[in-house]
Design a protein around this motif. Structure first.
Motif, PDB file in Angstrom:
ATOM      1  N   ASP A  94      59.560  17.632  38.770  1.00 47.96           N
ATOM      2  CA  ASP A  94      59.554  18.335  37.494  1.00 47.96           C
ATOM      3  C   ASP A  94      59.500  17.280  36.389  1.00 47.96           C
ATOM      4  O   ASP A  94      60.523  16.757  35.951  1.00 47.96           O
ATOM      5  CB  ASP A  94      60.808  19.207  37.376  1.00 47.96           C
ATOM      6  N   LYS A 106      58.745  17.439  33.235  1.00 50.16           N
ATOM      7  CA  LYS A 106      59.353  17.804  31.944  1.00 50.16           C
ATOM      8  C   LYS A 106      60.844  17.514  31.940  1.00 50.16           C
ATOM      9  O   LYS A 106      61.388  17.015  30.955  1.00 50.16           O
ATOM     10  CB  LYS A 106      59.078  19.269  31.616  1.00 50.16           C
ATOM     11  N   THR A 107      61.483  17.812  33.047  1.00 50.28           N
ATOM     12  CA  THR A 107      62.922  17.544  33.140  1.00 50.28           C
ATOM     13  C   THR A 107      63.182  16.042  33.256  1.00 50.28           C
ATOM     14  O   THR A 107      64.064  15.505  32.585  1.00 50.28           O
ATOM     15  CB  THR A 107      63.530  18.282  34.347  1.00 50.28           C
ATOM     16  N   LEU A 108      62.406  15.371  34.084  1.00 51.48           N
ATOM     17  CA  LEU A 108      62.617  13.935  34.300  1.00 51.48           C
ATOM     18  C   LEU A 108      62.385  13.113  33.036  1.00 51.48           C
ATOM     19  O   LEU A 108      63.110  12.140  32.789  1.00 51.48           O
ATOM     20  CB  LEU A 108      61.700  13.423  35.413  1.00 51.48           C
ATOM     21  N   GLN A 109      61.411  13.481  32.222  1.00 49.72           N
ATOM     22  CA  GLN A 109      61.084  12.653  31.064  1.00 49.72           C
ATOM     23  C   GLN A 109      62.157  12.679  29.976  1.00 49.72           C
ATOM     24  O   GLN A 109      62.204  11.790  29.144  1.00 49.72           O
ATOM     25  CB  GLN A 109      59.717  13.004  30.490  1.00 49.72           C
ATOM     26  N   GLU A 137      65.401  12.647  30.747  1.00 50.21           N
ATOM     27  CA  GLU A 137      66.574  11.941  31.273  1.00 50.21           C
ATOM     28  C   GLU A 137      66.699  10.564  30.636  1.00 50.21           C
ATOM     29  O   GLU A 137      65.700   9.885  30.405  1.00 50.21           O
ATOM     30  CB  GLU A 137      66.474  11.768  32.791  1.00 50.21           C
ATOM     31  N   GLY A 174      63.656   8.393  33.941  1.00 50.32           N
ATOM     32  CA  GLY A 174      63.188   9.026  32.710  1.00 50.32           C
ATOM     33  C   GLY A 174      62.319   8.088  31.888  1.00 50.32           C
ATOM     34  O   GLY A 174      61.269   8.490  31.365  1.00 50.32           O
TER      35      GLY A 174
END
Length: 178
Positions: free
Chosen positions: A122, A124-127, A129, A134
């Motif tokens: 995912d 969008k979620t990782l970026q 972080e 991230g």
């Protein structure tokens, strides 16, 4: 009389550039006109396909999709195929191309599989972080966006593969053989 000329070529396709197959020409002259018939006698077929692996979670699902392609493309002939995997598979899918090819091989005379899937993460979620992962994702996505703006599809593909391999490495997963 206007002569009818035909270069017969090969009755079998010679590569992926000849996916429509080949035929022979049967011509008969009755003294006044030609009767010409195209007859497909080929025993081989070349075909390419893209298989969408989006949301798939097992190799068996991928193998089944490839087998479905084979049954539609074969047309009663020996099938030589190049399959490109696309989309974003589920994170649990282990895209071991050798194992996938082995699972589907009985349907083909020869099968080549290429992986062009998106990372099973995912993004969008990782970026967002505030972690090494991230930071890596943000920088890679910025590079991918720059390649898109430059309309450099080759660089875009390379960067996407680098993102995928980097995320696999950062998550402790095995990186596939290139």
């Amino acid at each position: 009389m206007n002569p009818l000329l035909c270069y017969p070529g090969s009755p079998e396709p010679l590569g992926f550039g000849e996916e429509t197959g080949h035929s022979i020409i049967l011509a008969e002259w009755d003294g006044q006109r030609w009767r010409v018939e195209f007859k497909d006698i080929s025993q081989w077929r070349y075909a390419t396909s893209e298989v969408d692996a989006t949301g798939m979670h097992s190799r068996e699902e991928v193998v089944e999709k490839i087998r479905q392609f084979a049954s539609q493309a074969r047309d009663g002939k020996q099938l030589v195929a190049h399959v490109t995997l696309k989309g974003q598979p589920g994170p649990s899918l282990d895209l071991d191309l050798e194992m996938i090819a082995a699972g589907a091989q009985s349907e083909f005379a020869d099968l080549r599989i290429e992986d062009q899937t998106l990372p099973p993460f995912d993004l969008k979620t990782l970026q967002i972080e505030q972690t090494t992962t991230g930071t890596f994702v943000r920088r890679m996505l910025a590079e991918i966006d720059a390649a898109k703006l430059a309309q450099d599809d080759v660089m875009q593909d390379k960067l996407m593969r680098a993102l995928t391999f980097g995320l696999l490495a950062l998550s402790g997963r095995e990186i596939p053989n290139l």
